[in-house]
Scaffold this active site. Structure first.
Site, PDB file in Angstrom:
ATOM      1  N   ARG A  51     -28.388  35.846  37.856  1.00 28.29           N
ATOM      2  CA  ARG A  51     -27.331  36.703  37.732  1.00 28.29           C
ATOM      3  C   ARG A  51     -26.315  36.842  38.706  1.00 28.29           C
ATOM      4  O   ARG A  51     -25.123  36.608  38.911  1.00 28.29           O
ATOM      5  CB  ARG A  51     -27.652  38.105  37.307  1.00 28.29           C
ATOM      6  CG  ARG A  51     -26.199  38.829  37.534  1.00 28.29           C
ATOM      7  CD  ARG A  51     -26.653  40.460  36.530  1.00 28.29           C
ATOM      8  NE  ARG A  51     -27.693  41.021  36.514  1.00 28.29           N
ATOM      9  CZ  ARG A  51     -28.248  41.759  37.693  1.00 28.29           C
ATOM     10  NH1 ARG A  51     -27.528  41.829  38.818  1.00 28.29           N
ATOM     11  NH2 ARG A  51     -29.289  42.185  37.673  1.00 28.29           N
ATOM     12  N   TYR A 103      -1.585  39.282  27.116  1.00 25.81           N
ATOM     13  CA  TYR A 103      -2.494  39.124  26.076  1.00 25.81           C
ATOM     14  C   TYR A 103      -2.920  40.389  25.633  1.00 25.81           C
ATOM     15  O   TYR A 103      -3.288  41.511  26.195  1.00 25.81           O
ATOM     16  CB  TYR A 103      -3.670  38.291  26.889  1.00 25.81           C
ATOM     17  CG  TYR A 103      -4.809  38.054  25.658  1.00 25.81           C
ATOM     18  CD1 TYR A 103      -4.770  37.008  24.668  1.00 25.81           C
ATOM     19  CD2 TYR A 103      -6.010  38.664  25.859  1.00 25.81           C
ATOM     20  CE1 TYR A 103      -5.660  36.829  23.730  1.00 25.81           C
ATOM     21  CE2 TYR A 103      -7.258  38.470  24.869  1.00 25.81           C
ATOM     22  CZ  TYR A 103      -7.010  37.748  23.884  1.00 25.81           C
ATOM     23  OH  TYR A 103      -7.911  37.416  22.920  1.00 25.81           O
ATOM     24  N   ASP A 175      -2.735  35.923  35.357  1.00 23.61           N
ATOM     25  CA  ASP A 175      -3.502  35.356  34.082  1.00 23.61           C
ATOM     26  C   ASP A 175      -2.769  33.951  34.092  1.00 23.61           C
ATOM     27  O   ASP A 175      -1.575  33.872  33.528  1.00 23.61           O
ATOM     28  CB  ASP A 175      -3.274  35.952  32.868  1.00 23.61           C
ATOM     29  CG  ASP A 175      -4.054  35.719  31.648  1.00 23.61           C
ATOM     30  OD1 ASP A 175      -4.640  34.509  31.838  1.00 23.61           O
ATOM     31  OD2 ASP A 175      -4.787  36.164  30.893  1.00 23.61           O
ATOM     32  N   LYS A 200      -9.876  28.476  27.075  1.00 22.66           N
ATOM     33  CA  LYS A 200      -8.602  27.815  26.285  1.00 22.66           C
ATOM     34  C   LYS A 200      -8.589  26.341  27.131  1.00 22.66           C
ATOM     35  O   LYS A 200      -9.260  25.722  26.756  1.00 22.66           O
ATOM     36  CB  LYS A 200      -7.444  28.659  26.392  1.00 22.66           C
ATOM     37  CG  LYS A 200      -7.696  30.198  26.227  1.00 22.66           C
ATOM     38  CD  LYS A 200      -7.997  30.393  24.648  1.00 22.66           C
ATOM     39  CE  LYS A 200      -8.279  31.793  24.342  1.00 22.66           C
ATOM     40  NZ  LYS A 200      -7.608  32.768  24.842  1.00 22.66           N
TER      41      LYS A 200
HETATM   42  C1  LIG Z   1      -7.607  34.163  25.208  1.00 24.24           C
HETATM   43  C2  LIG Z   1      -7.097  34.926  26.341  1.00 24.24           C
HETATM   44  C3  LIG Z   1      -7.739  36.085  26.967  1.00 24.24           C
HETATM   45  C4  LIG Z   1      -9.192  36.305  26.635  1.00 24.24           C
HETATM   46  O1  LIG Z   1     -10.141  35.572  27.054  1.00 24.24           O
HETATM   47  P1  LIG Z   1     -11.324  35.384  26.229  1.00 24.24           P
HETATM   48  O2  LIG Z   1     -12.067  33.948  26.716  1.00 24.24           O
HETATM   49  O3  LIG Z   1     -11.198  35.227  24.796  1.00 24.24           O
HETATM   50  O4  LIG Z   1     -12.141  36.560  26.225  1.00 24.24           O
HETATM   51  C5  LIG Z   1      -7.004  36.496  28.187  1.00 24.24           C
HETATM   52  N1  LIG Z   1      -5.768  36.115  28.320  1.00 24.24           N
HETATM   53  C6  LIG Z   1      -5.125  35.176  27.781  1.00 24.24           C
HETATM   54  C7  LIG Z   1      -3.764  34.652  28.054  1.00 24.24           C
HETATM   55  C8  LIG Z   1      -5.831  34.434  26.687  1.00 24.24           C
HETATM   56  O5  LIG Z   1      -5.077  33.637  25.890  1.00 24.24           O
END
Ligand SMILES: *Cc1c(COP(=O)(O)O)cnc(C)c1O
Length: 387
Positions: A51, A103, A175, A200
């Protein structure tokens, strides 16, 4: 890696650079929850319990820190786990500023979870400088940026927003999911922490749920490291391997996403069934100039709306190559319906206020042949016509 390398080289030659013990060019998937100590009070290469640290995860963490030009990287079990861990920096009574569009999951986390622990939030239009300054009250400790932002691809000036936030000693969190460090590096523009849903574009193949965060300074790295271990939402070894494997092709994938997105955006703008297109790579887009200034490209995400007389449900149903699915940033083209999917957690009045109307369609342009994507969109748009 101490010498400076081109970004494209770093994608492949960065991180731990294979396995020292065997010479394997890939870091193996270390399926071990614990590590034998050579003697009491000493460990081998910093590993004790997985962890806290695991060699497969460490490879991903070292690599992402190099790519985002930060001091330390952290890998989490999802993008939301990265956001959760970073938000755990704050305490009861603190306030976080959120941009107008963010998001849906980030909004939900603050609005339905962290608020119960006394963390407050204010939604602000950052482009309105006086509104931003006014919102920076004494209890504000963090400011969250997402650019271009889900799903109408609003562009925020990272450098300017961070400068204003720093005047009040507010921590700036960006982000960078939609851009990746190949196109935009928020830490070099003033952000303190950059995070991603690595699910993504970074992983890029729609086969892993992952999150990462990278911090600019060592003191902050210490605290995030503590929180990562304390909260425990870490990226497993196999998923870490998949993430690193995906990142190796980031530059070639992003180049193709960009090329395809510009073809698809131009196609949609000129289509008789389409009312409006949002893509910061279009000169007509309000974010065009700013996007050009702070990023190397506009990314692979496009949003659009159909004209009256066309039905988005028929459009979704008629698609053959492009899939109706949540998520984005994978090699395959996907469409989604933000009002019920990504932004389903937003109340309707707030959705309408930020442009997530019921007829909004979001497209993640994949790396298939552009002509196959446009041909599929064309036949589905034609089929969307209501009588
Ligand atoms: C998908 C997404 C998230 C969340 O991520 P997960 O991997 O689905 O938990 C956060 N910010 C953005 C811009 C996203 O597209």
């Amino acid at each position: 890696m101490s010498e400076k390398r081109a970004f494209e080289t770093l994608l492949i030659q960065g991180g731990s650079r294979g396995d020292e013990f065997t010479g394997a060019v890939n870091v193996p998937v270390y399926l071990s929850s614990t590590f034998r100590l050579p003697e009491f009070g000493r460990n081998k290469a910093g590993f004790e319990y997985a962890r806290t640290a695991n060699p497969s995860r460490k490879d991903a963490e070292t690599l992402i820190a190099q790519l985002e030009e930060g001091v330390k990287g952290f890998a989490f079990s999802s993008g939301m786990a990265a956001v959760t861990t970073v938000l755990s920096l704050f305490s009861k009574g603190d306030r976080i500023l959120l941009p107008k569009t963010v998001y849906g999951g980030t909004y939900r986390l603050l609005n339905q979870v962290f608020n119960r622990f006394g963390l407050r939030m204010t939604i602000v239009e950052y482009a309105d400088e006086s509104a931003l300054r006014e919102a920076l009250t004494d209890d504000v400790r963090g400011l969250f940026i997402e650019t271009p932002a889900n799903p109408v691809l609003a562009v925020t000036d990272i450098e300017k927003t961070a400068r204003i936030a720093h005047e009040k000693n507010v921590l700036v969190i960006a982000d960078n999911t939609f851009m990746t460090p190949y196109l935009q590096r928020p830490l070099t523009l003033g952000a303190d922490i950059v995070l991603h849903s690595a699910t993504k574009y970074l992983a890029g193949h729609s086969d892993v749920i992952a999150g990462v965060a990278v911090v600019k300074d060592a003191a902050l790295a210490e605290i995030i490291g503590f929180l990562q271990n304390a909260l425990g939402a870490v990226l497993p070894p196999f998923d870490s391997y998949l993430l690193v494997r995906g990142i190796k092709t980031l530059a070639v994938r992003m180049d193709r996403h960009l090329a395809n997105a510009s073809v698809v955006a131009a196609f949609l703008v000129n289509h008789r069934a389409v009312d409006r297109v949002w893509y910061p790579g279009l000169e007509s887009d309000p974010g065009y100039a700013l996007q050009k200034k702070q990023a190397k490209g506009a990314g692979g995400m496009i949003s659009f709306r159909l004209k009256a007389g066309y039905d988005y449900k028929r459009f979704f149903k008629a698609l053959r190559i492009v899939s109706l699915a949540e998520s984005l940033g994978g090699v395959e083209s996907l469409v989604c319906h933000p009002a019920t999917m990504t932004h389903g957690a937003y109340p309707k009045n707030l959705r309408d206020a930020i442009g997530v109307t019921d007829d909004l369609i979001r497209l993640s342009v994949g790396i298939e042949a552009a002509e196959d994507i446009t041909a599929d969109l064309d036949q589905a748009l034609t089929a969307a016509r209501v009588a």
